[in-house]
Design a protein around this motif. Structure first.
Motif, PDB file in Angstrom:
ATOM      1  N   GLU A 326      -4.378   8.888  -0.572  1.00 15.16           N
ATOM      2  CA  GLU A 326      -4.166   9.272  -1.961  1.00 15.16           C
ATOM      3  C   GLU A 326      -2.742   9.805  -2.146  1.00 15.16           C
ATOM      4  O   GLU A 326      -2.056   9.466  -3.119  1.00 15.16           O
ATOM      5  N   ARG A 329      -0.011   7.027  -1.894  1.00 17.04           N
ATOM      6  CA  ARG A 329      -0.040   6.195  -3.111  1.00 17.04           C
ATOM      7  C   ARG A 329       0.668   6.908  -4.256  1.00 17.04           C
ATOM      8  O   ARG A 329       1.439   6.307  -5.001  1.00 17.04           O
ATOM      9  N   LEU A 330       0.404   8.213  -4.372  1.00 19.41           N
ATOM     10  CA  LEU A 330       1.047   8.970  -5.446  1.00 19.41           C
ATOM     11  C   LEU A 330       2.545   9.103  -5.223  1.00 19.41           C
ATOM     12  O   LEU A 330       3.313   9.170  -6.180  1.00 19.41           O
ATOM     13  N   LEU A 333       3.859   5.784  -6.548  1.00 16.65           N
ATOM     14  CA  LEU A 333       3.751   5.689  -8.006  1.00 16.65           C
ATOM     15  C   LEU A 333       4.715   6.645  -8.708  1.00 16.65           C
ATOM     16  O   LEU A 333       5.435   6.255  -9.633  1.00 16.65           O
ATOM     17  N   THR A 346       9.124   0.657  -2.222  1.00 21.12           N
ATOM     18  CA  THR A 346       8.266  -0.514  -2.040  1.00 21.12           C
ATOM     19  C   THR A 346       7.091  -0.169  -1.138  1.00 21.12           C
ATOM     20  O   THR A 346       7.048   0.892  -0.512  1.00 21.12           O
ATOM     21  N   VAL A 347       6.193  -1.110  -1.056  1.00 30.01           N
ATOM     22  CA  VAL A 347       5.040  -0.969  -0.167  1.00 30.01           C
ATOM     23  C   VAL A 347       5.504  -0.649   1.259  1.00 30.01           C
ATOM     24  O   VAL A 347       5.011   0.296   1.895  1.00 30.01           O
ATOM     25  N   HIS A 388     -12.952  -3.799  -3.299  1.00 22.73           N
ATOM     26  CA  HIS A 388     -11.758  -3.259  -3.958  1.00 22.73           C
ATOM     27  C   HIS A 388     -10.467  -3.720  -3.297  1.00 22.73           C
ATOM     28  O   HIS A 388      -9.383  -3.422  -3.798  1.00 22.73           O
ATOM     29  N   CYS A 389     -10.568  -4.408  -2.172  1.00 24.83           N
ATOM     30  CA  CYS A 389      -9.372  -4.949  -1.502  1.00 24.83           C
ATOM     31  C   CYS A 389      -9.338  -6.480  -1.536  1.00 24.83           C
ATOM     32  O   CYS A 389      -8.414  -7.077  -0.969  1.00 24.83           O
ATOM     33  N   ARG A 390     -10.299  -7.126  -2.189  1.00 27.90           N
ATOM     34  CA  ARG A 390     -10.430  -8.567  -2.081  1.00 27.90           C
ATOM     35  C   ARG A 390     -10.102  -9.304  -3.360  1.00 27.90           C
ATOM     36  O   ARG A 390     -10.402  -8.793  -4.425  1.00 27.90           O
ATOM     37  N   ASP A 394      -2.421  -9.367   0.634  1.00 28.17           N
ATOM     38  CA  ASP A 394      -1.370  -8.634   1.324  1.00 28.17           C
ATOM     39  C   ASP A 394      -1.934  -7.295   1.809  1.00 28.17           C
ATOM     40  O   ASP A 394      -2.048  -6.336   1.056  1.00 28.17           O
ATOM     41  N   ALA A 397       0.001  -4.140   0.876  1.00 31.66           N
ATOM     42  CA  ALA A 397      -0.208  -3.656  -0.496  1.00 31.66           C
ATOM     43  C   ALA A 397      -1.578  -3.006  -0.628  1.00 31.66           C
ATOM     44  O   ALA A 397      -1.745  -2.012  -1.340  1.00 31.66           O
ATOM     45  N   TYR A 401      -2.113   0.565  -2.236  1.00 31.03           N
ATOM     46  CA  TYR A 401      -2.609   0.611  -3.619  1.00 31.03           C
ATOM     47  C   TYR A 401      -4.111   0.394  -3.814  1.00 31.03           C
ATOM     48  O   TYR A 401      -4.617   0.596  -4.917  1.00 31.03           O
ATOM     49  N   SER A 402      -4.826  -0.055  -2.794  1.00 29.31           N
ATOM     50  CA  SER A 402      -6.264  -0.284  -2.970  1.00 29.31           C
ATOM     51  C   SER A 402      -7.134   0.517  -2.016  1.00 29.31           C
ATOM     52  O   SER A 402      -8.249   0.900  -2.385  1.00 29.31           O
ATOM     53  N   ARG A 404      -9.108   3.078   0.454  1.00 28.57           N
ATOM     54  CA  ARG A 404      -9.625   4.428   0.290  1.00 28.57           C
ATOM     55  C   ARG A 404      -9.846   5.029   1.667  1.00 28.57           C
ATOM     56  O   ARG A 404     -10.065   4.309   2.640  1.00 28.57           O
ATOM     57  N   ALA A 405      -9.866   6.342   1.711  1.00 27.93           N
ATOM     58  CA  ALA A 405     -10.149   7.022   2.975  1.00 27.93           C
ATOM     59  C   ALA A 405     -11.461   6.521   3.564  1.00 27.93           C
ATOM     60  O   ALA A 405     -11.612   6.454   4.784  1.00 27.93           O
TER      61      ALA A 405
END
Lengths: 457, 457
Positions: A326, A329-330, A333, A346-347, A388-390, A394, A397, A401-402, A404-405
């Motif tokens: 989290e 990602r922040l 962003l 960038t990623v 949530h990753c499909r 990449d 990425a 960005y997708s 989760r812990a």
């Protein structure tokens, strides 16, 4: 419910996983279908799966089937206060001043060593679950934290929090802690000296601690220039920015991990650049947003000055989680927005900041932050097959960005498996949670009117 | 692997759960140990568990053991483009212009109805998993989306995307879609008319669509004032803000869900206030940050003008997930920072915005957004016992600042169980993922140089 992890005396083989490669510069890469060979806590080799040529192949290797998983270097939480998980969600929707003076510092005056012991173990368990293998802690009762780290198998740099109001004896106790624990838990514990901040520790104490740090070969971990108002206030009160105070008191010379630094201003950059090789700033954007701070850590300027930037969560009383996914990602962003450039941070740069930056921030760049031969075997197996990753175009990425812990499946530190397929092996979770719940009412009671300190930077 | 959900003809009882109460004003509350009684897709009663007095108790009720779980109203994703999950992670680290012109609009020119069918079902599956029960969609091939909604059991308001470049026949096709599907899928599908934006749809078409909307009793769903540069450009090119264009072409009068609105300026507020009862703005902060936009949606000003604000994810090509937990957290965090007030956009206000605001934004405030007798039974059971939520001082704060989509256990829409204890009942997940993966290479190929549109607002 608890189950001891085997000592992995014969080594470990993570077979058939993809591997995230984070180079010092340029794009991160995904190496497909690799074996990670571990011996004596070190990564011995990373090679295409099934290929011959294992060195030190003798003895029984524990095998983890990594097929379908992506191995990433263990995440680094570059700034936290572990035991504050006990106050998670107990200080919402308040100003920075209210957060310190009405909530957190009064609650902290209730803490006992046993509370911190429980809180630190709870924090360690949460971090293992989320793929954090190393954390930089800054808190009270540091022996309790070190023991929690030793017991749970994580890696940590622990800075005992010091306020000048605590007096000389307390200062000396932090130095004694350092002497006792630096290099402890088979090398997984390092210690930094932890003056709280330039507004709570006087210059003389900062100088004394800096001298101790240089003498003992330790780094410093300190809050400074947390936001711009602090910098302005410091300039008004004494004509110096907080960073200049660190410079003049020898803190930067000793090597400093600075928490937050949102109030670092242009005139600070040459001072930081002078010690760039040993200076780092931990950026914890969730708490800055939550506390309505602006500007944020000037990451672009700091990197431009050669200063290391890393990602942290701060304590869970502000951040609510110890989730570095989290947090990173922040960072991506908020930094894009802060400099109004969507092509920046960038990623690949974000992953490098969190991993290589995290390692450097703790002075551990030769040991962790990359899955390469010679590094300690701190390995996190992530499962990016969730909806949530499909589709997974990449994986890099997806990590930023997708993911989760909860996508973390297996966690290895120093070659020891701490979580296997979602099962914690060094923590008795139900017992720990029951212990934490039993302590909460007393810790949250602030009717006594005490506080560990008054916030007036 | 698929398993049909039973029709629940005899009703449903969720027993022993805690319930989140979201009042129209003031603090949200947690009602402890409740039974939620459902009949014919409606919530019949919410009452302390085990108490007598069920009306309509005849027939066999399906029972879900809710003990240890917190029931929350199903989340509303107030703006998305469902099938864009197919492009997740395929347009990173680019400017807004590059995102549209080099990546997304060229990729979208590859889409077939079968692609959208797969993408929409994948999106529905992801949303069910994360506790989203209703979404406002804006996309191409809307029949495919409606069928995906009908099949998976979700609730959606679907706006067929229209560009003036597509011509009058396409406009009429969107109206025909509305006539065919509004009120479909046992009332779970509603339709809005979906002119893309004032910069891609001319005033005449906006007027025509507004007239159709009024005639058919539909709302409009449109991108407008997405960022300040668009507003400035509109003022330069034609002397009108995008919101004034909506006002003058009858879009606001018809009732509009405006996506983004980061470029809404002061002079727009009286226009929006005039139709405040039927106007809403969907705020999707992750994509604004990622695209380095500033300012963000002026939520405080909009709420001050009586306009509804709701939370959306936008499409996953920008947002990477359809996770409304992530989105509502970012609304709280970014709005606190935007107005420099940590005491604003409180935990309760954020939950209200996402739930009641989401319902209002879709014109569904009489059906969804609260767990109260008479509302449709859209119920999400969340498990806040994970380490990242513990100790659980305040479940409301945990929902906003700690919870993850993976904490959702069971999802009910219209009284039908779509996910039970983590198992999707209306989606064959492996088959769907295989179908999606097979389509990806073709969709991502932009070597043809085509695009659905050119971005030059």
């Amino acid at each position: 419910m608890s189950e001891r992890a085997p000592a992995s005396a014969g080594g470990l083989l993570v077979s058939g996983c993809d591997v995230l490669r984070v180079p010092p510069e340029g794009e991160c890469e995904i190496l497909r279908a690799q074996d990670i060979v571990v011996a004596d806590g070190l990564i011995e080799d990373v090679r295409p799966t099934g290929t011959a040529g294992a060195k030190g192949g003798a003895g029984t290797r524990e095998v983890i089937d990594g097929r379908g998983l992506l191995a990433v270097p263990g995440l680094v939480n570059a700034h936290t206060h572990s035991a504050m998980v006990l106050m998670r969600g107990a200080a919402e929707d308040v100003t920075v001043e209210g957060w310190f003076n009405d909530r957190v510092w009064p609650m902290e005056s209730n803490l006992t060593p046993a509370d911190v012991r429980t809180g630190a173990r709870l924090a360690c368990a949460e971090m293992i679950r989320s793929g954090v293998t190393t954390f930089a802690d800054h808190y009270f009762f540091p022996d309790q934290i070190a023991e929690a780290v030793a017991e749970t198998g994580l890696r940590a740099d622990i800075a005992p929090t010091y306020f000048s109001s605590r007096g000389r004896e307390a200062l000396e106790a932090t130095v004694e802690f350092a002497e006792r624990w630096h290099g402890g838990a088979e090398g997984r514990v390092t210690v930094s000296l932890g003056p709280h901040a330039p507004y709570t520790v006087d210059d003389e104490d900062l100088r004394t601690l800096s001298e101790h740090a240089r003498r003992l070969g330790l780094r410093m971990h300190i809050h400074a220039a947390e936001h711009l108002e602090q910098t302005r206030s410091s300039l008004e009160r004494r004509g110096l920015t907080p960073v200049r105070v660190l410079y003049e008191t020898g803190v930067l010379e000793a090597g400093a991990l600075i928490a937050h630094g949102c109030g670092i201003v242009e005139q600070d950059l040459p001072l930081l650049a002078e010690y760039a090789g040993t200076t780092a700033v931990a950026c914890c954007p969730k708490v800055y947003l939550k506390h309505a701070l602006s500007p944020l850590t000037p990451v672009r300027e700091l990197l431009g000055a050669g200063v290391t930037v890393a990602v942290g969560t701060d304590g869970a009383a502000g951040h609510n989680t110890l989730d570095v996914w989290e947090a990173l990602r922040l960072v991506a962003l908020t930094q894009k927005q802060a400099v109004r450039d969507a092509t920046w941070m960038t990623v690949s740069d974000t992953l490098r900041l969190a991993l290589r930056g995290g390692a450097r921030a703790l002075g551990l760049q030769d040991r962790i932050g990359a899955l390469e031969p010679g590094m300690r075997a701190d390995i996190v197996l992530t499962d990016l097959t969730g909806l949530h990753c499909r589709p997974l175009h990449d994986p890099r990425a997806a990590l930023v960005y997708s993911a989760r812990a909860s996508d973390v499946r297996t966690v290895v530190v120093d070659g020891r498996v701490l979580m296997r397929d979602g099962r914690l092996l060094t923590v008795d979770e139900p017992a720990l949670l029951a212990e934490a719940d039993a302590r909460v009412a007393r810790i949250l009671d602030t009717s006594h009117g005490r506080a560990v300190q008054h916030y007036d930077p």
